[in-house]
Design an enzyme around this catalytic site. Structure first.
Site, PDB file in Angstrom:
ATOM      1  N   SER A 146      18.694  11.698   4.942  1.00  0.00           N
ATOM      2  CA  SER A 146      17.706  12.337   5.811  1.00  0.00           C
ATOM      3  C   SER A 146      18.234  13.711   6.192  1.00  0.00           C
ATOM      4  O   SER A 146      19.422  14.003   5.984  1.00  0.00           O
ATOM      5  CB  SER A 146      17.535  11.468   7.068  1.00  0.00           C
ATOM      6  OG  SER A 146      16.943  12.188   8.121  1.00  0.00           O
ATOM      7  N   TYR A 159      19.423   6.230  14.346  1.00  0.00           N
ATOM      8  CA  TYR A 159      18.924   6.780  13.081  1.00  0.00           C
ATOM      9  C   TYR A 159      19.880   7.855  12.555  1.00  0.00           C
ATOM     10  O   TYR A 159      20.277   7.832  11.380  1.00  0.00           O
ATOM     11  CB  TYR A 159      17.526   7.360  13.293  1.00  0.00           C
ATOM     12  CG  TYR A 159      16.832   7.767  12.022  1.00  0.00           C
ATOM     13  CD1 TYR A 159      16.151   6.826  11.255  1.00  0.00           C
ATOM     14  CD2 TYR A 159      16.859   9.082  11.572  1.00  0.00           C
ATOM     15  CE1 TYR A 159      15.513   7.195  10.076  1.00  0.00           C
ATOM     16  CE2 TYR A 159      16.223   9.462  10.398  1.00  0.00           C
ATOM     17  CZ  TYR A 159      15.548   8.514   9.653  1.00  0.00           C
ATOM     18  OH  TYR A 159      14.922   8.883   8.485  1.00  0.00           O
ATOM     19  N   LYS A 163      22.073   7.585   9.114  1.00  0.00           N
ATOM     20  CA  LYS A 163      21.844   8.497   7.993  1.00  0.00           C
ATOM     21  C   LYS A 163      23.089   9.349   7.716  1.00  0.00           C
ATOM     22  O   LYS A 163      23.336   9.726   6.565  1.00  0.00           O
ATOM     23  CB  LYS A 163      20.618   9.370   8.258  1.00  0.00           C
ATOM     24  CG  LYS A 163      19.303   8.570   8.321  1.00  0.00           C
ATOM     25  CD  LYS A 163      19.020   7.808   7.034  1.00  0.00           C
ATOM     26  CE  LYS A 163      17.659   7.124   7.040  1.00  0.00           C
ATOM     27  NZ  LYS A 163      17.394   6.380   5.793  1.00  0.00           N
TER      28      LYS A 163
HETATM   29  P1  NAP Z   1       7.763   3.777   6.537  1.00  0.00           P
HETATM   30  O1  NAP Z   1       6.463   4.386   6.138  1.00  0.00           O
HETATM   31  O2  NAP Z   1       7.964   3.374   7.964  1.00  0.00           O
HETATM   32  O3  NAP Z   1       8.071   2.527   5.574  1.00  0.00           O
HETATM   33  C1  NAP Z   1       9.227   1.774   5.740  1.00  0.00           C
HETATM   34  C2  NAP Z   1       9.205   0.585   4.811  1.00  0.00           C
HETATM   35  O4  NAP Z   1      10.389  -0.219   5.069  1.00  0.00           O
HETATM   36  C3  NAP Z   1       7.998  -0.302   5.023  1.00  0.00           C
HETATM   37  O5  NAP Z   1       7.532  -0.775   3.767  1.00  0.00           O
HETATM   38  C4  NAP Z   1       8.566  -1.433   5.876  1.00  0.00           C
HETATM   39  O6  NAP Z   1       7.899  -2.681   5.703  1.00  0.00           O
HETATM   40  C5  NAP Z   1       9.973  -1.567   5.312  1.00  0.00           C
HETATM   41  N1  NAP Z   1      10.865  -2.236   6.261  1.00  0.00           N
HETATM   42  C6  NAP Z   1      11.064  -1.926   7.560  1.00  0.00           C
HETATM   43  N2  NAP Z   1      11.923  -2.796   8.116  1.00  0.00           N
HETATM   44  C7  NAP Z   1      12.286  -3.667   7.143  1.00  0.00           C
HETATM   45  C8  NAP Z   1      13.146  -4.827   7.118  1.00  0.00           C
HETATM   46  N3  NAP Z   1      13.794  -5.243   8.210  1.00  0.00           N
HETATM   47  N4  NAP Z   1      13.274  -5.496   5.951  1.00  0.00           N
HETATM   48  C9  NAP Z   1      12.583  -5.114   4.854  1.00  0.00           C
HETATM   49  N5  NAP Z   1      11.762  -4.037   4.824  1.00  0.00           N
HETATM   50  C10 NAP Z   1      11.614  -3.326   5.971  1.00  0.00           C
HETATM   51  O7  NAP Z   1       8.983   4.764   6.213  1.00  0.00           O
HETATM   52  P2  NAP Z   1       9.075   6.035   5.245  1.00  0.00           P
HETATM   53  O8  NAP Z   1       8.723   7.233   6.014  1.00  0.00           O
HETATM   54  O9  NAP Z   1       8.373   5.755   3.969  1.00  0.00           O
HETATM   55  O10 NAP Z   1      10.656   6.107   5.022  1.00  0.00           O
HETATM   56  C11 NAP Z   1      11.297   5.481   3.935  1.00  0.00           C
HETATM   57  C12 NAP Z   1      12.766   5.880   3.955  1.00  0.00           C
HETATM   58  O11 NAP Z   1      12.875   7.320   3.910  1.00  0.00           O
HETATM   59  C13 NAP Z   1      13.505   5.437   5.206  1.00  0.00           C
HETATM   60  O12 NAP Z   1      14.850   5.121   4.885  1.00  0.00           O
HETATM   61  C14 NAP Z   1      13.483   6.688   6.068  1.00  0.00           C
HETATM   62  O13 NAP Z   1      14.528   6.728   6.998  1.00  0.00           O
HETATM   63  C15 NAP Z   1      13.633   7.753   5.008  1.00  0.00           C
HETATM   64  N6  NAP Z   1      13.198   9.079   5.428  1.00  0.00           N
HETATM   65  C16 NAP Z   1      11.907   9.315   5.791  1.00  0.00           C
HETATM   66  C17 NAP Z   1      11.538  10.594   6.181  1.00  0.00           C
HETATM   67  C18 NAP Z   1      10.131  10.943   6.570  1.00  0.00           C
HETATM   68  O14 NAP Z   1       9.905  12.083   6.970  1.00  0.00           O
HETATM   69  N7  NAP Z   1       9.183  10.037   6.499  1.00  0.00           N
HETATM   70  C19 NAP Z   1      12.491  11.617   6.196  1.00  0.00           C
HETATM   71  C20 NAP Z   1      13.794  11.335   5.820  1.00  0.00           C
HETATM   72  C21 NAP Z   1      14.139  10.064   5.434  1.00  0.00           C
HETATM   73  P3  NAP Z   1       6.504  -3.015   6.517  1.00  0.00           P
HETATM   74  O15 NAP Z   1       5.494  -2.048   6.022  1.00  0.00           O
HETATM   75  O16 NAP Z   1       6.211  -4.420   6.102  1.00  0.00           O
HETATM   76  O17 NAP Z   1       6.841  -2.836   7.955  1.00  0.00           O
END
Ligand code: NAP
Length: 254
Positions: A146, A159, A163
């Protein structure tokens, strides 16, 4: 030819958190490049699997709470290898975020975030790399970092720590697994429009402040991350390991 080095035909990939957001984009990208995909999510990612199958690839959904990865990782990887026959690529994407000021940040929020964002990749990667080593044909592990692997952020101590930790863990794993031809790299997405960032985008001042600081002038989309995921999963990146690759519209260059 160089484009052939990006193909993933015959490979088996595991993507965590593939039910929505960025993880779904990774799973579809790997399938579009030719891989069969096991999705791992707290709720079975059936919709993602149906889209992968529509591309002509094999897909199966595994419903696992990754906060229990210490117990779940080894049997999960065993089931996936039974169902798919092998394992070549692991994408540790599932992640959660809890916003609460540092002084009042609850132990539950801290522990929950560390369990899913840092401990789960540790245990899953351990289980996966043992299989890859036994197969003797190398492998690719992709962790998800991140901007907060490089910066502190506010309100998100668990978080930011997870990260920062994932970036360090990526380098350690790269060092130890390189002799087995297992490459370990991380993708550091910038600000990407998903459910995870919906609360920030819903705050007009915060949203504008972020947009003003992104040289590209827009939020990223999950699709913006598909190319780098395929690259890091494919033979095209075979001499690349231990890196954290920013895909951030220029955020960190600013
Ligand atoms: P998101 O839309 O919140 O999706 C997260 C996914 O992880 C969902 O499918 C969720 O399942 C699953 N999940 C959550 N808790 C879990 C658990 N205990 N066991 C199994 N699965 C679980 O997140 P995102 O934005 O796509 O982010 C994905 C990754 O990228 C994360 O590591 C995040 O930190 C990283 N990231 C995101 C951003 C950003 O701007 N969005 C930036 C930097 C890094 P459910 O749908 O069933 O809850």
């Amino acid at each position: 030819m160089i484009l052939d080095a990006f193909r993933l035909d015959g490979k088996v990939a595991v993507v965590t958190g593939a039910g929505r957001g960025i993880g779904k984009a990774y799973a579809l990208a790997l399938a579009e490049a030719g891989a069969d995909v096991a999705t791992v999510d707290i709720h079975a990612a059936e919709e993602t699997c149906a889209e992968i199958q529509a591309l002509g690839r094999k897909a199966k959904a595994y419903a696992v709470d990754l906060s229990a990865a210490e117990q779940e990782a080894e049997p999960l990887v065993g089931r996936i290898c039974e169902d798919f026959g092998r394992l070549d690529i692991l994408v540790n994407n599932a992640g959660i975020i809890r916003r609460e000021p540092f002084a009042d940040h609850s132990a539950k929020n801290w522990n929950d975030v560390l369990a899913v964002n840092l401990s789960a990749p540790f245990f899953l990667s351990q289980a996966a790399c043992r299989r890859m080593i036994a197969q003797g044909q190398g492998g690719k592990i992709i962790n998800i970092a991140s901007m907060l692997s490089f910066q502190g952020g506010i309100l998100v101590p668990g978080y930011a720590s997870s990260k920062g930790g994932i970036k360090s863990l990526t380098m350690l794993m790269a060092n130890e697994l390189a002799p087995h031809r297992i490459c370990v790299n991380a993708i550091a997405p910038g600000y990407i429009a998903t459910d995870n960032t919906a609360p920030i985008r819903a705050n007009p001042e915060r949203n504008q402040a972020i947009l003003d600081r992104i040289p590209a002038g827009r939020w990223g989309t999950p699709e913006d991350l598909k190319g780098v995921c395929v690259f890091l999963a494919s033979p095209a990146s075979d001499y690349m390991t231990g890196a954290t690759v920013n895909v951030d519209g220029g955020w960190l260059a600013r």
